[in-house]
Scaffold this active site. Structure first.
Site, mmCIF file in Angstrom:
data_model
loop_
_atom_site.group_PDB
_atom_site.id
_atom_site.type_symbol
_atom_site.label_atom_id
_atom_site.label_comp_id
_atom_site.label_asym_id
_atom_site.label_seq_id
_atom_site.Cartn_x
_atom_site.Cartn_y
_atom_site.Cartn_z
ATOM 1 C CB ILE A 147 3.824 -3.738 1.848
ATOM 2 C CG1 ILE A 147 3.699 -4.155 3.277
ATOM 3 C CG2 ILE A 147 5.118 -4.420 1.261
ATOM 4 C CD1 ILE A 147 3.102 -5.616 3.053
ATOM 5 N NE ARG B 153 6.828 4.628 4.537
ATOM 6 C CZ ARG B 153 7.361 4.103 3.230
ATOM 7 N NH1 ARG B 153 6.782 4.226 2.220
ATOM 8 N NH2 ARG B 153 8.486 3.701 3.249
ATOM 9 C CB SER C 109 -4.044 7.272 10.249
ATOM 10 O OG SER C 109 -4.569 6.044 10.015
ATOM 11 C CE1 TYR C 110 -0.776 0.921 8.836
ATOM 12 C CE2 TYR C 110 -3.095 1.898 8.188
ATOM 13 C CZ TYR C 110 -1.757 0.976 7.676
ATOM 14 O OH TYR C 110 -1.640 0.907 6.431
ATOM 15 N N GLY C 111 0.760 3.882 10.996
ATOM 16 C CA GLY C 111 2.136 3.680 11.347
ATOM 17 C C GLY C 111 2.305 3.125 9.838
ATOM 18 C CB VAL D 98 2.043 -2.197 6.554
ATOM 19 C CG1 VAL D 98 1.689 -3.748 6.201
ATOM 20 C CG2 VAL D 98 0.678 -1.656 7.434
ATOM 21 C CG ASP E 230 -12.121 2.688 7.175
ATOM 22 O OD1 ASP E 230 -12.946 3.365 6.501
ATOM 23 O OD2 ASP E 230 -10.855 2.635 6.950
#
EC number: 2.7.11.1
Length: 974
Positions: free
Chosen positions: A31, A33, A35-37, A39, A146
């Protein structure tokens, strides 16, 4: 079906530990995507609770410690408007964070469904809930860092849930910048001054703008300009915003973070608490439940096209969704060898890339692609398939395949295939360049402007400036560059070439002024700014000869330029060679004159360079066509370079001055500037703009071939400002007056005289019309200037010249009879006690105004004329006595000013031993004595009326010997 079993380490909240000993999750669809990876949406097998699982990739123990420290904080947060933290699962180099699932996606998605953004009333509900969440976070000492619509999630019942604070910021802060978060960042963060809880308030303000307009502030600027705008500019919200909302935003956008309100204070703001069409009490009715509603995650939150740096490690592939589907259909997944064989085949292209990445190792995929590209001929369908694989790798696999492909030496094989090379241009341009993509045959094969411009821009960083400029001259398509001027890279390349490539003047400028490009230039202020700035650079750097001959000169002091054929310096007689002339004559300027624009490589042109520069045909017409368009542009940076370009143009070719004089749009442009600048805080740039405009007007007044009412009116507006432009306005008036005296003929004889009320001078331009010059405005300007103003010397020089003109006796009388005359003169001498030249100028000015005033009011033997003994002349006699009393007062001051025995005299006073100062003081003193004004041959010569035809002839024949300083033709006792 994929699952996370209890064989992995599962860290749970106390409630979860109390209710169950082990947890297993079924991973559903992806659900999100970023910079962190990745979800995932997942379901707890024991409770059927829907959760969101965020995969965070870390590379070493240091990063893991940072993440764990943040998680230890997250697990203690508990608020209705904060995404709940449920626990985490740790694997080798991945961390899976279990969070509350928000079925309605992000606020960004809600905004995107509207054509114009949310209404104020709609947005208040979300802003209020966001403030409640921030109030709680800040109370716990947590900075979100953020805040933006993409990070404000909505539950199934539209309750606001703040997400993505802390973890993604710590893991990869640079990725946030790449994702475009600059528009929401507070100035203290952009300036590396440290963040605080009040930094979130600035971001909230940007998010409110995003809610109502669909875009954050400064969304149309490049990254570099966003940095500048956030740090220096004032944000002006759309006029459609209500006044309470504008006030709310102004408080959020206070640049000093310590003066910004807290979240709690903003909750009490009038905009938040206005209840028109809003029922705030509905907030208390929101309830949380975890329904298995369809996910509504938007593209903004997924950030599918982020430019991020991939991990150095070859990490495990993401859990595969295909396994679940295959189990349902009772199919077995393909093997690695089957997939790689299919990858090599051009007849049956591989379509399920998720399967490829889940089953095959990255090394084997990269090796297969390299093997295929090494063939003598490569099928186009394979090239297309490989391009799709690299795209998928970038979006879903952290670019790990691309890194492996580079490490295995595959880049040289894709140089000749633009479809593949473009997938590496943005992230790995240096690798492409090092492998030879800029070699002319390879570069010529590229067709996509975006990637061509990116490579050319990156090539600059890897080569010397001189080599890069030569390379661009040979291989860069200028039409491609200009047709894509809306691209940020095209703008940067244009600026660099105009700054450092001498050939840009001849090769780029003629194409840049093509009328077909004008619409593109005006698309945005950013493009207009770049174009005008570039042309400024081109003109001042177009030839090495110009660089060598250019001598810095002041663009703000046209009197220091070489006199033109109509200059008053060459047209009016002077009684002597005076220090006034020395101050006004041509002289080289200081090299630091343009310190305020030190970012310019070169921005001045010497008189020698003017002969070397020939502007392209049609350039002046193209430039002046922007006067009307500039009325719609409020950006001072654009106006700064536009006015500078106008000045350089007329400075290079003075024949344009008279064309500009007849251009009504030019004077309308000046009036428009006058309405914009008072509302701009950037005083430095505003002063620079006026500096260029007044310089143009002064040069126009020197070269004009006919009297211009528009120019005269503009000059009077300058005078009324009583600032730095006033001196230029006075100078223009002086030049206009000289023009009327120079161009007298038998048919139409412009004269200078005064009206019956003596309140204005009438400057006759023809038999039927005259221009009024108010005396009081000139007098006010004389007294408005501060004693320590750097323009004092110039002011005195210009006033001396004006007062010396025929017909201006009333001006001298009004200056003397001003209540502050004595104090002003004393103050001038006190301020400039150490300047010999300025003191001499002041003495000459005093001598002039008293002599002209006395000649106007007195007969020329020192006695009242019996023939003129009417009632008005008897009043003149009283006026003469008053004038002489002031003269005596001035004389007494002058006697003491250089007297060493006077106690209050400044010990550093200069000029006491000057013969010229002594002579001038004696001349002034003698004016107070009867008989001091000897009888002269004609009254008109003594008073200074308009010259006769013979006198005009003599005036013109002697103009080459004049220094521009004139007094009534009379002699004084000394």
């Amino acid at each position: 079906m994929n699952s996370m079993a209890d064989t992995d380490r599962v860290n749970l909240t106390p409630i979860q530990r109390a209710s169950e000993k082990s947890v297993q999750y079924h991973l559903k669809q992806v659900i999100g995507r970023g910079s962190y990876g990745v979800v995932y949406k997942a379901i707890n097998k024991h409770t059927d609770q829907v959760v969101a699982i965020k995969e965070v990739v870390y590379e070493n123990d240091e990063e893991l410690n940072d993440i764990m420290a943040e998680i230890s904080l997250l697990k203690n947060l508990n608020h209705n408007n904060i995404v709940k933290y449920h626990g985490f699962i740790r694997k080798s180099y991945e961390l899976y964070i279990l969070l509350e699932y928000c079925a309605n996606g992000s606020l960004r998605r809600l905004i995107s469904r509207s054509s114009t953004g949310l209404s104020e009333n709609e947005s208040k509900t979300y802003v209020t809930q966001t403030l409640l969440g921030l109030k709680y976070l800040h109370g716990e000492g947590v900075i979100h860092r953020d805040i933006k619509a993409a990070n404000i999630l909505l539950s199934a019942d539209n309750t606001v849930k703040l997400a993505d604070f802390g973890v993604s910021t710590i893991v990869n802060s640079s990725a946030l910048t790449l994702a475009g978060t600059l528009n929401w960042m507070a100035p203290e963060i952009l300036g590396n001054r440290g963040a605080s809880t009040l930094s979130d308030i600035w971001s909230l303000g940007a998010t409110v703008v995003e809610m109502l307009t669909k875009n954050p502030p400064y969304h149309n600027l490049t990254d570099a300009n966003i940095y500048y705008a956030v740090e220096n500019d004032t944000y002006y919200p759309p006029s459609s915003f209500s006044e309470p909302l504008k006030d709310f935003l102004s408080k959020c956008f206070v640049k000093n973070m310590y003066k910004r309100p807290t979240a709690d204070q903003l909750l009490k703001h009038v905009w938040i608490n206005s209840t028109e069409n809003v029922k705030v009490d509905k907030l208390n009715k929101f309830k949380e439940d975890f329904t298995d509603a369809d996910y509504h995650w938007d593209a903004d939150f997924q950030e599918e096209k982020l430019n991020i740096s991939p991990s150095k490690f070859s990490l495990a592939a993401a859990p595969a969704a295909w396994a679940e589907n295959n189990q349902e259909l009772d199919l077995m997944p393909p093997t690695e060898s089957q997939l790689l064989s299919q990858l090599k085949s051009s007849s049956k292209p591989l379509t399920d890339l998720h399967v490829l990445f889940s089953v095959c190792s990255l090394e084997n995929i990269a090796d297969t692609i390299i093997e295929c590209l090494s063939r003598t001929t490569v099928d186009k369908r394979l090239i297309t398939a490989f391009g799709s694989i690299f795209v998928y790798d970038t979006q879903h696999n952290h670019s790990r395949l691309r890194l492996k492909f580079i490490a295995m030496g595959g880049i040289p094989l894709i140089i000749k295939f633009e479809h593949l090379a473009k997938e590496f241009v943005i992230d790995y341009p240096q690798t492409l360049i090092e492998c030879g993509i800029m070699y002319p045959p390879n570069f010529a094969s590229l067709k996509t402007p975006k990637y061509i411009l990116e490579l050319v821009y990156r090539f600059y960083d890897l080569t010397s400036t001189a080599f890069w400029c030569r390379w661009c001259f040979k291989h860069l398509d200028i039409s491609l560059l200009l047709n894509n001027i809306h691209e940020r890279r095209a703008q940067s390349i244009l600026l660099k070439l105009s700054s450092y490539a001498p050939w840009s003047f001849e090769k780029i400028l003629p194409s840049l002024i093509d009328s077909k490009l004008k619409k593109k230039i005006l698309i945005s202020p950013q493009i207009t700014y770049v174009v005008f700035k570039s042309i400024n650079y081109m003109i001042t750097t177009n030839d090495d000869k110009i660089h060598k001959s250019a001598i810095p000169s002041s663009s703000s002091l046209p009197l220091s330029s070489s006199p033109t054929r109509n200059s008053p310096v060459n047209s009016v007689q002077s009684p002597s060679r005076s220090p006034v002339h020395s101050l006004m004559a041509t002289r080289p300027s200081s090299p630091m004159r343009h310190k305020s624009i030190s970012n310019f490589p070169h921005l001045t042109i010497s008189s020698k360079s003017r002969l070397l520069i020939e502007l392209p045909e049609g350039f002046f017409t193209w430039l002046t066509s922007f006067f009307v368009d500039m009325a719609q542009i409020k950006d001072l940076s654009v106006l700064k370079y536009f006015t500078k370009l106008c000045y350089l143009t007329v400075h290079i070719n003075s024949t344009f001055l008279n064309d500009l004089l007849d251009n009504d749009a030019f004077f309308a442009f000046i009036r428009n500037i006058d309405t914009i600048i008072p509302f701009i805080d950037d005083a430095k740039t505003a002063a620079f703009i006026w500096k260029q405009i007044t310089a143009i007007c002064v040069e126009m007044s020197l070269d004009m071939d006919q009297m211009s009412a528009s120019l005269f009116s503009t000059a009077m507006n300058f005078i009324r400002k009583k600032n730095n432009t006033s001196i230029s306005g006075l100078e223009i008036i002086l030049n206009c007056l000289h023009f009327t005296l120079r161009n007298v003929n038998d048919d139409v004889a412009p004269t200078v005289g005064s009206s019956e009320s003596h309140s204005v001078f009438l400057i006759k331009v023809n038999n039927d019309a005259a221009i009024e010059l108010p005396i009081d405005q000139l007098v006010d300007l004389f007294y408005a200037l501060n004693d320590d103003d750097v323009n004092l010397s110039k002011l005195i020089s210009i006033f001396t010249k004006i007062c010396s003109l025929p017909g201006f006796e009333n001006l001298t009388i009004n200056i003397i009879f001003h209540p502050n005359f004595y104090e002003k003169i004393v103050s001038f001498f006190d301020t400039y006690f150490n300047s010999l030249l300025i003191q001499i100028d002041l003495l000459k000015f005093i001598k002039l105004i008293f002599s002209k005033s006395l000649l106007k009011l007195y007969d020329y033997t020192g006695q009242p004329d019996p023939i003129k003994q009417t009632e008005p002349n008897r009043r003149n006699k009283a006026t003469v006595f008053k004038l002489r009393a002031i003269l005596v007062q001035i004389t007494e001051f002058l006697n003491n000013n250089w007297n060493k025995d006077v106690p209050k005299r400044n010990s550093n006073q200069v000029g006491g031993d000057s013969v010229l100062i002594c002579q001038l003081c004696e001349d002034i003193r003698s004016l107070s004595k009867k008989g001091s004004l000897q009888k002269v041959s004609s009254v008109t010569a003594a008073i200074g009326s308009s010259p006769t035809k013979d006198e005009r002839s003599n005036l013109r024949s002697s103009k080459d010997k004049s220094d521009g300083f004139s007094v009534p033709i009379t002699t004084f006792q000394t």
